[in-house]
Design an enzyme around this catalytic site. Structure first.
Site, PDB file in Angstrom:
ATOM      1  N   LYS A   1       0.858  -1.177   0.000  1.00 19.94           N
ATOM      2  CA  LYS A   1       0.000   0.000   0.000  1.00 19.94           C
ATOM      3  C   LYS A   1       0.900   1.234   0.000  1.00 19.94           C
ATOM      4  CE  LYS A   1      -3.576   2.364   2.548  1.00 19.94           C
ATOM      5  NZ  LYS A   1      -4.451   2.346   3.709  1.00 19.94           N
TER       6      LYS A   1
ATOM      7  N   LYS B   1      -2.080  -1.434  -3.876  1.00 18.72           N
ATOM      8  CA  LYS B   1      -2.946  -0.262  -3.852  1.00 18.72           C
ATOM      9  C   LYS B   1      -2.093   1.003  -3.897  1.00 18.72           C
ATOM     10  CE  LYS B   1      -5.884   2.097  -0.620  1.00 18.72           C
ATOM     11  NZ  LYS B   1      -6.285   2.161   0.750  1.00 18.72           N
TER      12      LYS B   1
HETATM   13  C1  PBG Z   1      -7.303   3.615   5.330  1.00 23.59           C
HETATM   14  C2  PBG Z   1      -7.649   3.428   3.903  1.00 23.59           C
HETATM   15  C3  PBG Z   1      -7.465   4.355   2.873  1.00 23.59           C
HETATM   16  C4  PBG Z   1      -8.024   3.768   1.729  1.00 23.59           C
HETATM   17  C5  PBG Z   1      -8.489   2.511   2.076  1.00 23.59           C
HETATM   18  N1  PBG Z   1      -8.245   2.301   3.444  1.00 23.59           N
HETATM   19  C6  PBG Z   1      -6.918   5.726   2.880  1.00 23.59           C
HETATM   20  C7  PBG Z   1      -5.581   5.987   3.389  1.00 23.59           C
HETATM   21  O1  PBG Z   1      -4.736   5.108   3.568  1.00 23.59           O
HETATM   22  O2  PBG Z   1      -5.362   7.160   3.638  1.00 23.59           O
HETATM   23  C8  PBG Z   1      -8.090   4.420   0.377  1.00 23.59           C
HETATM   24  C9  PBG Z   1      -9.109   3.885  -0.534  1.00 23.59           C
HETATM   25  C10 PBG Z   1      -9.448   4.773  -1.688  1.00 23.59           C
HETATM   26  O3  PBG Z   1      -8.823   5.822  -1.913  1.00 23.59           O
HETATM   27  O4  PBG Z   1     -10.378   4.405  -2.408  1.00 23.59           O
HETATM   28  N2  PBG Z   1      -6.246   2.866   5.796  1.00 23.59           N
HETATM   29 ZN    ZN Z   2      -5.702   3.685   7.810  1.00 24.79          ZN
END
Ligand code: PBG
Ligand code: ZN
Length: 325
Positions: A196, A249
């Site tokens: 991520k 992601k």
């Molecule tokens: C939180 C989380 C996020 C997303 C999914 N879970 C945001 C972040 O890490 O700030 C993003 C999903 C999206 O942008 O569609 N951990």
């Molecule tokens: Zn988070």
């Protein structure tokens, strides 16, 4: 006598021939639709940054799930929007919280007809907005682990089929697996956000989940987008710790990482077509600059071609409603 024997154009001559030789086939069975759950009752609002995506209280969400099931949409991911935030993220582990309530309502109504996954992360529940609890101005990895594991256990106890840790704390998959197993939830699937990245493409989501970090950013907590080998290392760790599915992601700016991860594991590989990617397609379409269906199919096919067999995408409902595939 024709000099040219080799003609790649031969296999592009008609729709039927192109379909016959297509190397990548996109199928809705591998797609999961995210939902946002609000506290309270009788509430349904559309997100300004994500046209077509709603935030709903559990009672209204069950109605949406029912409508979606009639479209053939039976794979969902829940994200909670909490009413209160504090230093210990206690809202994340409340069995009477909004997300467990929504899971129970959905499972009571539809049982095994719907696959319910839910997010496991503290950022919507901490007053700092960070994905873990804080100690001395820094995210405290090890202190966050038992809270994340308890959040996963509460979700599983409410009936979730799958938990998806999105926090990127070291060791969280192992602690979650051990905790689930110790409580008899040996069948609960772990979909790990394995690679991520700290991304600007999460902007619309943070508005939706009210989860923006108040101070600082997520660069110490999420991966640096200059790195690809680091994703392999994260795959190795999550696999050893017991992840069932690994995820990359965001998706579209990270197709090389998806293919790297595909090559590094035998586990199913998922990708998250995130909020900023969704909003980009919606905005282009809204301005009349490209047909929405073509953008969506091209994007999701590219993610599949790169090696993901599972895609979390906000477009799923539109795909089924308009029969885009
Ligand atoms: C939180 C989380 C996020 C997303 C999914 N879970 C945001 C972040 O890490 O700030 C993003 C999903 C999206 O942008 O569609 N951990
Ligand atoms: Zn988070």
């Amino acid at each position: 006598m024709n000099e040219l024997r080799l003609r790649p154009r031969r296999l592009r001559q008609s729709r039927i021939v192109r379909d016959l030789v297509a190397e990548t086939r996109l199928h809705p069975d591998g797609l999961i639709q995210p939902y946002f759950v609000l506290p309270g009752a009788g509430i349904r609002e559309e997100l300004s940054g994500m046209p077509g995506i709603l935030r709903e209280s559990p009672d209204r969400l069950v109605e949406s799930v029912e409508a979606d099931l009639s479209l053939g949409l039976n794979r969902i991911m829940l994200f909670g929007v909490p009413e209160a935030k504090n230093a210990k993220a206690s809202g994340a582990v409340d069995p009477q919280g909004t997300v467990p309530k929504a899971i129970r309502l959905i499972k009571d109504a539809f049982g095994k007809d719907v696959f319910v996954a839910c997010d496991v992360c503290l950022c919507a529940y901490t007053d700092s907005g960070h994905c873990g609890v804080m100690n001395d101005g820094r995210v405290a990895n090890d202190e966050s682990l038992p809270i994340l594991a308890e959040m996963a256990r509460v979700s599983a106890a409410a009936g979730a089929d799958c938990v998806a840790p999105s926090d990127m704390m070291d060791g969280r998959v192992g602690v979650i697996r051990d905790t689930l197993d110790a409580h008899g939830f040996t069948d609960t699937i772990i979909l790990a956000y394995t690679a991520k990245y700290a991304s600007a493409y999460y902007g619309p989501f943070r508005e939706a989940a009210e989860s923006a970090p108040g101070e600082g950013d997520r660069r110490p907590d999420q991966m640096d987008f200059r790195n690809r080998l680091e994703a392999r290392r994260e795959v190795d760790l999550d696999e050893m710790e017991g992840a069932d599915i690994v995820m990359v992601k965001p998706a579209l700016a990270y197709l090389d990482v998806i293919s790297e991860v595909r090559a590094a594991t035998e586990l199913p590989v998922a990708a998250y077509n995130v909020s900023g990617e969704y909003a980009s397609a919606k905005l282009l379409a809204r301005e009349g600059l490209a047909p929405e269906r073509d953008l969506v199919v091209e994007n999701l096919t590219a993610i599949t071609r790169a090696g993901a067999s599972i895609i979390l995408t906000y477009h799923l409902r539109d795909i089924l409603r308009h029969r885009w595939l």
